[in-house]
Write an enzyme that holds these catalytic residues in place. Structure first.
Site, mmCIF file in Angstrom:
data_model
loop_
_atom_site.group_PDB
_atom_site.id
_atom_site.type_symbol
_atom_site.label_atom_id
_atom_site.label_comp_id
_atom_site.label_asym_id
_atom_site.label_seq_id
_atom_site.Cartn_x
_atom_site.Cartn_y
_atom_site.Cartn_z
ATOM 1 N N HIS A 1 -6.743 0.804 -0.177
ATOM 2 C CA HIS A 1 -6.596 2.007 -1.004
ATOM 3 C C HIS A 1 -7.222 1.741 -2.373
ATOM 4 O O HIS A 1 -7.585 0.600 -2.698
ATOM 5 C CB HIS A 1 -5.118 2.397 -1.157
HETATM 6 C C1 T46 Z 1 -2.025 -2.495 -4.915
HETATM 7 C C2 T46 Z 1 -1.952 -3.723 -4.103
HETATM 8 C C3 T46 Z 1 -2.585 -4.914 -4.775
HETATM 9 C C4 T46 Z 1 7.148 0.841 -4.193
HETATM 10 O O1 T46 Z 1 8.132 1.539 -3.868
HETATM 11 N N1 T46 Z 1 7.014 0.437 -5.501
HETATM 12 C C5 T46 Z 1 5.970 -0.320 -5.904
HETATM 13 O O2 T46 Z 1 5.887 -0.666 -7.101
HETATM 14 C C6 T46 Z 1 4.971 -0.679 -4.933
HETATM 15 C C7 T46 Z 1 3.778 -1.519 -5.353
HETATM 16 C C8 T46 Z 1 5.104 -0.269 -3.650
HETATM 17 N N2 T46 Z 1 6.190 0.487 -3.276
HETATM 18 C C9 T46 Z 1 6.360 0.867 -1.873
HETATM 19 C C10 T46 Z 1 5.279 1.787 -1.325
HETATM 20 C C11 T46 Z 1 5.243 1.422 0.138
HETATM 21 O O3 T46 Z 1 6.237 2.146 0.831
HETATM 22 O O4 T46 Z 1 6.274 -0.326 -1.088
HETATM 23 C C12 T46 Z 1 5.638 -0.057 0.152
HETATM 24 C C13 T46 Z 1 4.453 -1.001 0.353
HETATM 25 O O5 T46 Z 1 3.401 -0.633 -0.549
HETATM 26 P P1 T46 Z 1 1.859 -0.659 -0.129
HETATM 27 O O6 T46 Z 1 1.717 -0.397 1.305
HETATM 28 O O7 T46 Z 1 1.113 0.229 -1.089
HETATM 29 O O8 T46 Z 1 1.505 -2.206 -0.432
HETATM 30 P P2 T46 Z 1 0.078 -2.890 -0.488
HETATM 31 O O9 T46 Z 1 0.322 -4.349 -0.437
HETATM 32 O O10 T46 Z 1 -0.851 -2.300 0.514
HETATM 33 O O11 T46 Z 1 -0.503 -2.511 -1.957
HETATM 34 C C14 T46 Z 1 0.136 -3.014 -3.116
HETATM 35 C C15 T46 Z 1 0.292 -1.912 -4.155
HETATM 36 O O12 T46 Z 1 0.992 -0.804 -3.579
HETATM 37 C C16 T46 Z 1 -1.029 -1.416 -4.668
HETATM 38 O O13 T46 Z 1 -0.847 -0.629 -5.825
HETATM 39 O O14 T46 Z 1 -2.968 -2.299 -5.658
HETATM 40 O O15 T46 Z 1 -0.636 -4.070 -3.681
#
Ligand code: T46
Length: 137
Positions: free
Chosen positions: A50
């Site tokens: 993303h």
């Molecule tokens: C990024 C990369 C480097 C939250 O509720 N609060 C938070 O602060 C974050 C970061 C995530 N979430 C929830 C959203 C999703 O339901 O945690 C779950 C996993 O998040 P996501 O699938 O977006 O995780 P990554 O590892 O794909 O991405 C993360 C960050 O979301 C993103 O901003 O830049 O790490």
């Protein structure tokens, strides 16, 4: 600050170990509003895929290592994080993927904004259009 680049942090080391300090307005070029970290990661389970509309971040492997792919809509590069003395600055409108997490990886991220799902661009074609508009403007 360029849209994605590695930052070298000064480490204060002595016989007791190493200490790295991260400060808003110092080695962190934005006011830190949120910190999150990931553990229990697996080499064959990539994350990310993303971009963000507004968010700026710095990622640090405080333990272990991982590989980032960074895409500005025109070109892709990769960056390994292998030491807590290095951070990866990621500006807005940069597609990021995280791969090859070591089993001991602890990936910490400093963020310029609170969590907001509306800030995410999770569709690659939408990201490409936004990135192209920014480059032509
Ligand atoms: C990024 C990369 C480097 C939250 O509720 N609060 C938070 O602060 C974050 C970061 C995530 N979430 C929830 C959203 C999703 O339901 O945690 C779950 C996993 O998040 P996501 O699938 O977006 O995780 P990554 O590892 O794909 O991405 C993360 C960050 O979301 C993103 O901003 O830049 O790490």
């Amino acid at each position: 600050m360029l849209s994605a680049e590695t930052i070298e942090f000064q480490s204060i080391g002595d016989s007791r170990g190493e200490l790295v300090a991260l400060e808003s307005g110092g080695n962190v070029p934005f006011a830190i509003k949120r910190v999150y970290y990931m553990t229990g990661l697996s080499p064959d389970t990539p994350r990310g895929f993303h971009a963000h509309r507004k968010l700026e971040q710095i990622a640090v492997c405080v333990a272990g290592s991982c590989r980032f792919i960074l895409d500005n809509g025109r070109s892709r590069k990769q960056a390994w994080l292998r030491t807590p003395r290095q951070g990866l600055y990621i500006g807005n409108i940069i597609w990021r993927e995280m791969h090859d997490f070591s089993h001991d990886c602890v990936l910490m991220v400093l963020a310029s904004e609170l969590y907001d799902e509306a800030d995410y661009i999770r569709d690659y074609d939408t990201f490409r259009s936004l990135a192209a508009g920014r480059m032509s403007g």
